[in-house]
Design an enzyme around this catalytic site. Structure first.
Site, PDB file in Angstrom:
ATOM      1  N   SER A 210     -43.344  46.746 101.026  1.00  0.00           N
ATOM      2  CA  SER A 210     -42.385  46.672 100.134  1.00  0.00           C
ATOM      3  C   SER A 210     -40.998  46.558 101.212  1.00  0.00           C
ATOM      4  CB  SER A 210     -41.406  48.042  99.059  1.00  0.00           C
ATOM      5  OG  SER A 210     -41.949  49.235  99.729  1.00  0.00           O
TER       6      SER A 210
ATOM      7  N   ASP B 202     -49.866  49.391 104.289  1.00  0.00           N
ATOM      8  CA  ASP B 202     -49.682  48.360 103.139  1.00  0.00           C
ATOM      9  C   ASP B 202     -51.021  46.883 103.832  1.00  0.00           C
ATOM     10  OD1 ASP B 202     -49.371  48.944 100.973  1.00  0.00           O
ATOM     11  OD2 ASP B 202     -47.538  48.713 100.777  1.00  0.00           O
TER      12      ASP B 202
ATOM     13  N   LYS C  75     -53.561  50.749 102.838  1.00  0.00           N
ATOM     14  CA  LYS C  75     -53.364  50.647 101.001  1.00  0.00           C
ATOM     15  C   LYS C  75     -53.209  48.812 100.984  1.00  0.00           C
ATOM     16  CE  LYS C  75     -49.465  51.050  99.418  1.00  0.00           C
ATOM     17  NZ  LYS C  75     -49.345  49.817  98.152  1.00  0.00           N
TER      18      LYS C  75
ATOM     19  N   GLU D 253     -53.656  46.467  97.209  1.00  0.00           N
ATOM     20  CA  GLU D 253     -53.114  46.107  95.687  1.00  0.00           C
ATOM     21  C   GLU D 253     -54.283  46.083  95.140  1.00  0.00           C
ATOM     22  OE1 GLU D 253     -49.848  44.448  95.336  1.00  0.00           O
ATOM     23  OE2 GLU D 253     -48.888  45.839  96.436  1.00  0.00           O
TER      24      GLU D 253
ATOM     25  N   GLU E   4     -48.737  52.577  89.918  1.00  0.00           N
ATOM     26  CA  GLU E   4     -47.818  52.714  89.574  1.00  0.00           C
ATOM     27  C   GLU E   4     -47.106  51.795  88.402  1.00  0.00           C
ATOM     28  OE1 GLU E   4     -46.244  49.822  92.788  1.00  0.00           O
ATOM     29  OE2 GLU E   4     -44.229  49.400  91.710  1.00  0.00           O
TER      30      GLU E   4
HETATM   31  O1  KIV Z   1     -44.705  48.624  98.834  1.00  0.00           O
HETATM   32  C1  KIV Z   1     -44.267  50.229  99.014  1.00  0.00           C
HETATM   33  O2  KIV Z   1     -43.827  50.602  99.014  1.00  0.00           O
HETATM   34  C2  KIV Z   1     -45.734  50.784  97.869  1.00  0.00           C
HETATM   35  C3  KIV Z   1     -45.723  51.830  97.880  1.00  0.00           C
HETATM   36  C4  KIV Z   1     -44.049  51.211  96.313  1.00  0.00           C
HETATM   37  C5  KIV Z   1     -46.321  52.315  96.679  1.00  0.00           C
HETATM   38  O3  KIV Z   1     -46.959  49.572  97.641  1.00  0.00           O
END
Ligand code: KIV
Length: 253
Positions: A47, A85, A113, A115, A183
């Site tokens: 994000s 991410d 993390k 997706e 989400e």
């Molecule tokens: O990219 C991000 O900040 C996220 C969160 C909103 C979970 O994936």
């Protein structure tokens, strides 16, 4: 002195019914501040593409950008578990997923993390087999927003969507994810996943019944005032105070 948070700590919090607070941190001061507040789980989320780098969505974020911000946040040496991410297109194959997960770990991330569910199962298995702690992300997947016509849509409303979420959650549990971000998942489906699977669920716009909640920190603090998701109730309008402070300083020159 607080103790270091690990994936096992989060699992114990789930078992005890203790809510897990999670927030995004993209740099040293924010990671340090949130850690001082006792937030146990921090994410250098992609994000950052929108709320720091000014991209229209997260699809343009690169590995180099994620590494840069992860290094900055990791310098805070938090007690919180700090992860990052894997950006869009950085985990297309198992080899690429492991190589890029290792790059984020080398930059200071303690977990990664990505997706998706069954569609990226080989990559998740490879990451976990390489010894990298992994958090999944189901429901609305921002890296796929363009495929959704640019809309951030709620998931799990109909039987097909509900069954897909349960099957993806089962795949993530089997692959060894220690937590999963949900989400924009319909609250009753988020609640069902939370009750059914051993991983900790971390909700965002998915109702109250997840094991924890995550927010994009600028949404919570009002430092990105040009857009706030409907489900967020900001606790601060920092941009308003920042503008006032700058105007007062300028007027007094
Ligand atoms: O990219 C991000 O900040 C996220 C969160 C909103 C979970 O994936």
């Amino acid at each position: 002195m607080s103790t270091k948070i690990t994936p096992a700590t989060l699992q114990r919090m789930k078992q005890r019914g203790e809510k897990i607070a999670a927030l995004t941190a993209y740099d040293y001061p924010m990671a340090k501040l949130l850690d001082e507040c006792g937030v146990p789980l921090l994410l250098v989320g992609d994000s950052l593409g929108m709320v720091v780098l000014g991209y229209p969505n997260t699809t343009l974020v690169s590995m180099a950008e994620m590494e840069h911000h992860t290094r900055a946040a990791a310098r805070a040496k938090t007690n919180a578990l700090l992860g990052a991410d894997l950006p869009f297109h950085s985990y297309e194959t198992s080899d690429q997923a492991v190589a890029n997960a290792r790059r984020l770990i080398a930059a200071g991330a303690e977990y990664v993390k990505a997706e998706g569910g069954r569609d990226i199962l080989p990559q998740i298995r490879a990451i976990v087999a390489a010894g990298v702690p992994f958090i999944g992300h189901l429901g609305m997947l921002p890296q796929h927003v363009l495929e959704e016509g640019g809309k951030y849509r709620i998931k799990g409303r109909d039987d097909v969507g509900h069954a897909k979420l349960l099957a993806d959650a089962a795949a993530l549990a089997e692959a060894g994810a220690f937590a999963v971000v949900l989400e924009l998942v319909v609250p009753f489906v988020a609640q069902e996943i939370t009750a059914q699977f051993p991983f900790a669920t971390i909700g965002i716009g998915s109702g109250r019944h997840c094991d924890g909640q995550i927010l994009v920190t600028p949404d919570l603090l009002g430092t990105y005032p040009w857009f706030t998701p409907k489900f967020v109730q900001p606790k601060l309008q920092a941009a308003v105070q920042m503008r006032t402070a700058v105007q007062e300083w300028r007027a007094a020159l």
